[in-house]
Design a protein around this motif. Structure first.
Motif, PDB file in Angstrom:
ATOM      1  N   TYR A  32       0.780  -1.384  -0.229  1.00 31.53           N
ATOM      2  CA  TYR A  32      -0.271  -0.151  -0.024  1.00 31.53           C
ATOM      3  C   TYR A  32       0.758   1.010  -0.071  1.00 31.53           C
ATOM      4  O   TYR A  32       0.668   2.208  -0.778  1.00 31.53           O
ATOM      5  N   ASN A  33       1.909   0.819   0.858  1.00 28.87           N
ATOM      6  CA  ASN A  33       2.789   2.409   1.059  1.00 28.87           C
ATOM      7  C   ASN A  33       3.156   3.043  -0.096  1.00 28.87           C
ATOM      8  O   ASN A  33       4.082   3.298  -1.086  1.00 28.87           O
ATOM      9  N   GLU A  34       3.863   1.777  -1.299  1.00 32.99           N
ATOM     10  CA  GLU A  34       4.628   1.689  -2.223  1.00 32.99           C
ATOM     11  C   GLU A  34       3.758   2.048  -3.950  1.00 32.99           C
ATOM     12  O   GLU A  34       4.167   2.918  -4.016  1.00 32.99           O
ATOM     13  N   LEU A  35       2.151   2.109  -3.592  1.00 31.81           N
ATOM     14  CA  LEU A  35       1.681   2.550  -4.524  1.00 31.81           C
ATOM     15  C   LEU A  35       1.315   3.722  -4.596  1.00 31.81           C
ATOM     16  O   LEU A  35       1.388   4.450  -5.288  1.00 31.81           O
TER      17      LEU A  35
ATOM     18  N   LYS B 208       2.962   5.587  -2.609  1.00 31.10           N
ATOM     19  CA  LYS B 208       4.553   6.931  -2.667  1.00 31.10           C
ATOM     20  C   LYS B 208       4.712   7.286  -4.870  1.00 31.10           C
ATOM     21  O   LYS B 208       5.419   7.343  -4.773  1.00 31.10           O
ATOM     22  N   GLY B 209       4.292   5.438  -5.192  1.00 35.94           N
ATOM     23  CA  GLY B 209       4.717   5.707  -6.954  1.00 35.94           C
ATOM     24  C   GLY B 209       3.459   6.360  -7.283  1.00 35.94           C
ATOM     25  O   GLY B 209       3.676   7.166  -8.069  1.00 35.94           O
ATOM     26  N   ALA B 210       2.509   6.499  -6.526  1.00 30.21           N
ATOM     27  CA  ALA B 210       1.115   7.669  -8.091  1.00 30.21           C
ATOM     28  C   ALA B 210       2.085   9.193  -7.095  1.00 30.21           C
ATOM     29  O   ALA B 210       1.933  10.482  -8.214  1.00 30.21           O
ATOM     30  N   LEU B 211       2.161   9.191  -6.012  1.00 34.06           N
ATOM     31  CA  LEU B 211       2.366  10.489  -5.796  1.00 34.06           C
ATOM     32  C   LEU B 211       4.324  11.267  -6.001  1.00 34.06           C
ATOM     33  O   LEU B 211       4.549  13.056  -6.415  1.00 34.06           O
ATOM     34  N   VAL B 212       5.196  10.553  -6.381  1.00 35.16           N
ATOM     35  CA  VAL B 212       6.294  11.109  -6.867  1.00 35.16           C
ATOM     36  C   VAL B 212       6.200  10.201  -8.203  1.00 35.16           C
ATOM     37  O   VAL B 212       7.276  10.605  -9.148  1.00 35.16           O
ATOM     38  N   ASN B 213       5.278  10.307  -8.916  1.00 39.59           N
ATOM     39  CA  ASN B 213       5.043   9.647 -10.350  1.00 39.59           C
ATOM     40  C   ASN B 213       6.255   8.918 -10.943  1.00 39.59           C
ATOM     41  O   ASN B 213       7.019   8.631 -11.554  1.00 39.59           O
ATOM     42  N   HIS B 214       6.902   7.688 -10.385  1.00 42.28           N
ATOM     43  CA  HIS B 214       7.356   6.694  -9.974  1.00 42.28           C
ATOM     44  C   HIS B 214       8.942   6.816 -10.002  1.00 42.28           C
ATOM     45  O   HIS B 214       9.302   5.932 -10.928  1.00 42.28           O
ATOM     46  N   LEU B 215       9.150   8.038  -9.561  1.00 47.17           N
ATOM     47  CA  LEU B 215      10.655   8.160  -9.763  1.00 47.17           C
ATOM     48  C   LEU B 215      11.225   7.877  -8.834  1.00 47.17           C
ATOM     49  O   LEU B 215      12.799   7.882  -9.049  1.00 47.17           O
ATOM     50  N   HIS B 216      10.972   7.030  -8.106  1.00 44.93           N
ATOM     51  CA  HIS B 216      11.542   6.461  -6.566  1.00 44.93           C
ATOM     52  C   HIS B 216      11.956   4.522  -7.074  1.00 44.93           C
ATOM     53  O   HIS B 216      11.366   4.588  -7.666  1.00 44.93           O
ATOM     54  N   LYS B 217      13.219   4.351  -6.871  1.00 48.34           N
ATOM     55  CA  LYS B 217      13.937   3.221  -7.427  1.00 48.34           C
ATOM     56  C   LYS B 217      14.858   2.326  -6.401  1.00 48.34           C
ATOM     57  O   LYS B 217      14.972   2.903  -4.943  1.00 48.34           O
ATOM     58  N   ARG B 218      13.717   1.337  -6.134  1.00 47.01           N
ATOM     59  CA  ARG B 218      13.880   0.871  -5.172  1.00 47.01           C
ATOM     60  C   ARG B 218      15.037  -0.023  -4.910  1.00 47.01           C
ATOM     61  O   ARG B 218      16.095   0.078  -6.050  1.00 47.01           O
ATOM     62  N   PRO B 219      15.924   0.272  -3.595  1.00 47.01           N
ATOM     63  CA  PRO B 219      17.174  -1.101  -3.531  1.00 47.01           C
ATOM     64  C   PRO B 219      17.451  -2.030  -4.081  1.00 47.01           C
ATOM     65  O   PRO B 219      16.736  -3.279  -4.197  1.00 47.01           O
ATOM     66  N   CYS B 220      18.725  -2.459  -4.469  1.00 43.48           N
ATOM     67  CA  CYS B 220      19.313  -3.079  -5.258  1.00 43.48           C
ATOM     68  C   CYS B 220      19.979  -4.808  -4.671  1.00 43.48           C
ATOM     69  O   CYS B 220      20.813  -4.321  -4.073  1.00 43.48           O
ATOM     70  N   CYS B 221      19.623  -5.584  -4.096  1.00 47.32           N
ATOM     71  CA  CYS B 221      20.435  -6.229  -3.347  1.00 47.32           C
ATOM     72  C   CYS B 221      21.333  -7.069  -3.642  1.00 47.32           C
ATOM     73  O   CYS B 221      21.160  -7.591  -4.660  1.00 47.32           O
ATOM     74  N   LEU B 222      22.359  -7.227  -3.212  1.00 47.97           N
ATOM     75  CA  LEU B 222      23.668  -7.671  -3.739  1.00 47.97           C
ATOM     76  C   LEU B 222      24.575  -8.747  -3.195  1.00 47.97           C
ATOM     77  O   LEU B 222      23.632  -9.092  -4.605  1.00 47.97           O
ATOM     78  N   THR B 223      23.346  -9.419  -2.707  1.00 49.11           N
ATOM     79  CA  THR B 223      23.833 -11.112  -2.021  1.00 49.11           C
ATOM     80  C   THR B 223      22.842 -11.222  -3.113  1.00 49.11           C
ATOM     81  O   THR B 223      22.660 -12.657  -3.577  1.00 49.11           O
ATOM     82  N   SER B 224      21.503 -10.895  -3.721  1.00 48.43           N
ATOM     83  CA  SER B 224      20.522 -11.977  -4.661  1.00 48.43           C
ATOM     84  C   SER B 224      20.747 -11.522  -6.111  1.00 48.43           C
ATOM     85  O   SER B 224      20.536 -12.409  -7.025  1.00 48.43           O
ATOM     86  N   SER B 225      21.851 -10.733  -6.372  1.00 46.50           N
ATOM     87  CA  SER B 225      22.478 -10.248  -7.544  1.00 46.50           C
ATOM     88  C   SER B 225      23.830 -10.781  -7.658  1.00 46.50           C
ATOM     89  O   SER B 225      24.198 -11.880  -8.607  1.00 46.50           O
ATOM     90  N   ILE B 226      24.353 -11.452  -6.571  1.00 43.16           N
ATOM     91  CA  ILE B 226      25.996 -12.365  -6.845  1.00 43.16           C
ATOM     92  C   ILE B 226      25.591 -13.698  -7.932  1.00 43.16           C
ATOM     93  O   ILE B 226      26.284 -15.029  -8.018  1.00 43.16           O
ATOM     94  N   PRO B 227      24.345 -14.996  -6.833  1.00 40.04           N
ATOM     95  CA  PRO B 227      24.106 -15.992  -7.794  1.00 40.04           C
ATOM     96  C   PRO B 227      24.293 -16.004  -8.973  1.00 40.04           C
ATOM     97  O   PRO B 227      24.223 -16.726  -9.641  1.00 40.04           O
ATOM     98  N   PHE B 228      23.877 -14.750  -9.724  1.00 37.77           N
ATOM     99  CA  PHE B 228      23.925 -15.252 -11.130  1.00 37.77           C
ATOM    100  C   PHE B 228      25.237 -14.737 -12.346  1.00 37.77           C
ATOM    101  O   PHE B 228      25.093 -15.066 -12.617  1.00 37.77           O
ATOM    102  N   VAL B 229      26.092 -14.216 -11.354  1.00 37.73           N
ATOM    103  CA  VAL B 229      27.481 -14.419 -11.727  1.00 37.73           C
ATOM    104  C   VAL B 229      27.903 -15.573 -11.756  1.00 37.73           C
ATOM    105  O   VAL B 229      28.169 -16.387 -11.025  1.00 37.73           O
ATOM    106  N   PRO B 230      28.553 -16.367 -13.026  1.00 36.17           N
ATOM    107  CA  PRO B 230      28.826 -17.471 -13.246  1.00 36.17           C
ATOM    108  C   PRO B 230      30.468 -17.930 -12.563  1.00 36.17           C
ATOM    109  O   PRO B 230      31.213 -16.096 -13.421  1.00 36.17           O
ATOM    110  N   LEU B 231      31.269 -18.044 -11.488  1.00 40.50           N
ATOM    111  CA  LEU B 231      32.341 -18.179 -11.115  1.00 40.50           C
ATOM    112  C   LEU B 231      33.062 -19.033 -12.374  1.00 40.50           C
ATOM    113  O   LEU B 231      32.697 -20.636 -12.476  1.00 40.50           O
TER     114      LEU B 231
END
Length: 113
Positions: free
Chosen positions: A75-78, A80-103
């Motif tokens: 509800y808060n995101e909805l 906030k998005g309506a008031l700020v015209n969707h300019l709010h960027k959500r944080p990117c979690c570093l630990t969720s991005s690491i498994p996609f990088v193949p070693l």
């Protein structure tokens, strides 16, 4: 007269049986076509993209990078998005991005290491 009605009844019985057999054949053919299309689609998609020999992974991360994501209230995101015209960027979690990088095996260490 009775013989004529029996003959007409048998004729309609044969027509009904023929229609039933035709319905079953069409349904079975349609089933095999759907199964074949499903197998074709999933066999083609499992190959993956072809990459050149020295390809690099480029991540397009927008927003702040955090180690742990905070819970999101829909509800808060909805609101906030309506008031700020969707300019709010959500944080990117570093630990969720690491498994996609193949070693891969490194042959030499970079100069800055």
């Amino acid at each position: 007269m009775k013989v004529i009605f029996k003959g007409i009844g048998k004729l309609f019985g044969w027509i009904g049986k023929g229609i039933n057999i035709l319905r079953q054949v069409i349904t079975n053919l349609l089933f095999f076509v759907v199964i074949g299309a499903w197998l074709f689609i999933f066999n083609e998609s499992s190959k993956g993209p072809e990459l050149p020999e020295k390809a690099a992974l480029v991540l397009d991360i927008s927003g702040p990078i955090v180690e742990r994501q905070t819970p999101v209230n829909a509800y808060n995101e909805l609101v906030k998005g309506a008031l700020v015209n969707h300019l709010h960027k959500r944080p990117c979690c570093l630990t969720s991005s690491i498994p996609f990088v193949p070693l891969q095996k490194m042959t030499a260490l970079p100069a800055w290491f």
